[in-house]
Design an enzyme around this catalytic site. Sequence first.
Site, short mmCIF file in Angstrom:
data_model
loop_
_atom_site.label_atom_id
_atom_site.label_comp_id
_atom_site.label_asym_id
_atom_site.label_seq_id
_atom_site.Cartn_x
_atom_site.Cartn_y
_atom_site.Cartn_z
N HIS A 1 0.85 -1.19 0.00
CA HIS A 1 0.00 0.00 0.00
C HIS A 1 0.88 1.24 0.00
CE1 HIS A 1 -3.69 2.33 1.79
NE2 HIS A 1 -3.13 2.94 0.79
N GLU B 1 0.97 7.97 -3.92
CA GLU B 1 1.87 7.55 -2.84
C GLU B 1 3.15 8.37 -2.83
OE1 GLU B 1 1.23 5.39 -0.32
OE2 GLU B 1 -0.79 5.47 -1.14
N HIS C 1 3.37 10.88 0.30
CA HIS C 1 4.28 10.30 1.30
C HIS C 1 5.75 10.34 0.88
CE1 HIS C 1 0.81 8.79 3.52
NE2 HIS C 1 0.34 8.27 2.40
#
Length: 226
Positions: free
Chosen positions: A61, A115, A119
């Site tokens: 993930h 992502e 992040h």
Amino acid sequence: MKSSFSILVLVSTIQLMTVLCASGDFDFFYFVQQWPGSYCDTKRSCCYPSSGKPAADFGIHGLWPNYKDGSYPSNCDPDSLFEASSISDLKSQMQSEWPTLACPSSDGIHFWTHEWEKHGTCSESMLDQHGYFETALKLKKEIGLLKLLTNAGIKPDGRFYSIKSIEEAIKEATGFTPGMDCNVDGSRHSQLYQIYMCVDSTGSNLIECPILPGRRCSSTIEFPKF
């Protein structure tokens, strides 16, 4: 000459301080893997990626920078956009190990973009874009979640297992306590959804989690088929 030397020292000091400050922007990573059977077995359902149905294995993930107080940085550099060309050599691995299950079906670029920009940009002091995704792929291979659970007799067979047995199996194999997250299927059964492992800020070593994410799990949870 002395003035020029002083300016050079000052500039070097500022650059060093900038690097040190950047490297301290987060404390550790959550490395998060999700079980596709649980992602799909909800009212929302799922869509297989354009590359085809993923293997019955945990998928990545994300690799998420975090602080020890439970908060986390996000979207740290709006100018550092995801570039698919930077991971062209990793694309086949990404499609296999980091597949998207969101609808509508896609090639994964949107997922990976999210992502990285949310992040990954917060880890740039340690990992560039290629390094960020490569690190996550290496961590998945190193941990081998499905194999270690299967070796402990915990299989994705639709049966129910105690959450304690899952945690103990992972800790025995890796040496570290995992974080757990569950969701519910159409019958409101609690099922194994995500597993969090903690990694140091270099992305190199598993560590004991400074703080575990809150879990939405019953004491006994289903490990659904996929």
